[in-house]
Design a protein around this motif. Sequence first.
Motif, short mmCIF file in Angstrom:
data_model
loop_
_atom_site.label_atom_id
_atom_site.label_comp_id
_atom_site.label_asym_id
_atom_site.label_seq_id
_atom_site.Cartn_x
_atom_site.Cartn_y
_atom_site.Cartn_z
N MET B 1 0.68 -1.28 -0.11
CA MET B 1 -0.36 -0.17 0.23
C MET B 1 0.80 1.42 -0.23
O MET B 1 2.00 1.21 -0.33
N ILE B 2 0.11 2.18 -0.29
CA ILE B 2 0.91 3.15 -0.08
C ILE B 2 0.36 4.09 1.33
O ILE B 2 -0.54 4.53 2.00
N VAL B 3 1.79 3.89 1.91
CA VAL B 3 2.25 4.66 2.31
C VAL B 3 1.82 6.19 3.60
O VAL B 3 2.96 7.05 2.90
N ALA B 4 1.78 7.28 4.54
CA ALA B 4 1.37 8.44 4.84
C ALA B 4 1.41 8.04 5.95
O ALA B 4 0.94 7.52 7.13
N GLU B 5 1.66 9.72 6.26
CA GLU B 5 1.57 9.95 7.67
C GLU B 5 1.24 11.26 8.17
O GLU B 5 1.71 12.71 6.67
N GLN B 6 0.18 11.95 8.62
CA GLN B 6 -0.39 12.69 9.40
C GLN B 6 0.63 14.36 9.33
O GLN B 6 2.06 13.66 10.02
N CYS B 94 -3.67 10.03 -0.31
CA CYS B 94 -1.96 9.89 -0.31
C CYS B 94 -1.61 10.81 -1.42
O CYS B 94 -3.01 11.58 -2.32
N GLY B 95 -0.21 11.20 -2.46
CA GLY B 95 -0.70 12.80 -3.18
C GLY B 95 -1.47 12.71 -4.48
O GLY B 95 -1.29 13.53 -4.90
N VAL B 96 -2.08 11.34 -4.28
CA VAL B 96 -2.90 11.51 -5.28
C VAL B 96 -4.14 12.71 -5.44
O VAL B 96 -4.56 12.58 -5.82
N GLY B 97 -4.36 11.89 -4.40
CA GLY B 97 -5.40 12.32 -3.68
C GLY B 97 -5.79 14.50 -4.25
O GLY B 97 -7.04 14.15 -5.22
N PHE B 111 -5.77 21.65 -0.30
CA PHE B 111 -4.25 21.82 0.48
C PHE B 111 -4.15 19.71 0.85
O PHE B 111 -4.94 19.28 1.45
N PRO B 112 -3.01 19.30 0.94
CA PRO B 112 -2.90 18.22 1.47
C PRO B 112 -2.14 17.98 2.75
O PRO B 112 -1.68 19.15 3.58
N GLY B 113 -2.86 16.63 3.58
CA GLY B 113 -2.76 16.72 4.60
C GLY B 113 -2.26 16.13 5.41
O GLY B 113 -1.29 15.82 6.80
N VAL B 114 -1.63 15.15 4.33
CA VAL B 114 -0.74 14.13 4.99
C VAL B 114 0.68 14.42 3.74
O VAL B 114 0.41 15.02 2.88
N ASN B 115 1.75 14.16 4.61
CA ASN B 115 2.89 13.16 3.49
C ASN B 115 2.84 11.95 3.40
O ASN B 115 2.86 11.17 3.78
N THR B 116 2.98 12.09 1.94
CA THR B 116 3.18 10.22 1.20
C THR B 116 4.18 10.28 0.55
O THR B 116 5.22 10.84 1.15
N LYS B 117 4.78 9.05 1.79
CA LYS B 117 6.39 8.51 2.50
C LYS B 117 6.81 7.18 1.32
O LYS B 117 7.80 7.83 0.53
N PHE B 118 6.54 6.62 1.25
CA PHE B 118 6.25 5.04 -0.08
C PHE B 118 5.46 4.71 -0.36
O PHE B 118 4.88 4.32 0.45
N MET B 119 6.15 3.47 -1.00
CA MET B 119 5.05 2.39 -1.27
C MET B 119 5.45 1.01 0.19
O MET B 119 6.73 0.39 -0.12
N GLY B 120 4.88 0.48 1.07
CA GLY B 120 5.47 -0.40 1.73
C GLY B 120 4.50 -1.19 2.45
O GLY B 120 3.45 -1.24 2.08
#
Lengths: 310, 222
Positions: B1-6, B94-97, B111-120
Amino acid sequence: MSEYKSGSNLEKVLKAGHFAFTGECGPPLGANVEHLKEKAGHLKGCVDAVNVTDNQTAVVRMSSWAASLILLQEGLEPNFQMVCRDRNRLAIQSDILGVYSHGIRNMLCLSGDHQRFGNHPEAKNVFDIDSMQLIHTVKTMRDEGTFLNGQDIDVPPQIFIGAASNPFAEPFEFRVHRLAKKIAAGADFVQTQCIYNMDRFREFMKRAVDMGLHEKCYILAGVTPMKSLGMARYMAKQVPGMDVPASLIKRLQGAGKGKVAGEGIKFAVEQIEEFKETEGVAGVHLMAIEWEHRVPEISELAGMLPRPKV
Amino acid sequence: MIVAEQKPIKEILEMVKDYNKILVLGCKGCVTVCNVGGSKEAAILASTLKIAARKTNKKIEVEEHTLERQCDPEYVDEVKDMIDDYDAIISIACGVGPQFLSERYPSARIFPGVNTKFMGGAVEHGMWSERCAGCGTCVVHHFGGLCPIARCSKSLLNGPCGGSSDGKCEISQDVDCIWDIIVRKMTELGRLEELLEFMPPKSWITARDGGPRRLIREELVI
């Protein structure tokens, strides 16, 4: 066709069967050409070639090719180091052509320390190819006369190809296989990481000799004299892939105040004496880090002078 | 999945400080699974924004809504009648949204509310780890099923560098040396020979280096 791959002094010395001796000179943290010339001057006549590091530890310095050219002008033979961290395959191949055009004949192919170590940790890295593939690239350019894309090179570069080997990094069992892989990829000579754990190096060399690697490639043992206890402790704890036995630190400690540097040199000289007798070791690579002015003394004590003229 | 953090709440507050009607838009895809952008997190972020506004005596309206997915025009369409009611939209997908929203609703402030981190994936409860760099040409079968492109700091394809120590990467004691793991695994399996083979330079044409990517599957095109 020449009997040599590159015709460099280092290649000639090794091919003639002499025990080679290479030094190292880090480019300045600026455009201080005089300082570079002064450091390099100490190595003149003491070594067969001088490694010129490429933004080592990912700290920005004068470019390795530029510093190599200055050494060349000063009458020293450079061993131009190139890392894959900062260049893609376009820049790599064009820099190889560039340095060859200016008379550089030795090149050490490295992956490079990760930029997180250095003074620009925010940088984007490249790593388009790795050190193994860099060795293969230089060999392809030299022996096939083609670029990586298969296109012909109009006057291919004749470079003596160097690689690094760290017998002390892990997994230990794989290290000699990685060396074999680098030789198969095209390495003509190998310089090892600084050796402090002699037992482990003896074991590594035994395995290399058992595999016949010393017959396919010149192996130069890496020596860095310890300047101080602080340096020894730093190397032991902070530098990844470095193996500094506690017994060496104890020995340096035992030397007493003001005598640690002398003891460090003594240990380095003992190492060099042993390497001369070690099967499969074709020479020594002396990395006297910011201690170039001590190289003449170390060379003399280790019986490495005068250097052969081939 | 795409992993993100707030994103840090301070950063979010700064982004939307000039807006009074805010919609927090969650996504039921990957970000729900990694507990950062689902309906639960949308509600928490909406409440946080309201509390922060109250502290500064600012009058704002915040609502939340969660889409099935923000990476699919069909679901992004779902909010078409709502979007104009808000002067700021915080997407916690994620950054796609935020991009699908910005493309579908050009005049809306997204506005983006999260930082998209990686696929993992999740390796432990509350711990995610990168697995794929999306290079576009999968080669994991050459490395015991483990990817050195995504998991080696230098993306080395021909074995561990000289900085591998105690199973850790030279960049940090918190990073495993994937080559150490690959070598040990292949040794145990009696397949070390495979790692001795030279891996030629990889073509990065299929990776991001080849330019922005798209995929067309003719059989699915209507």
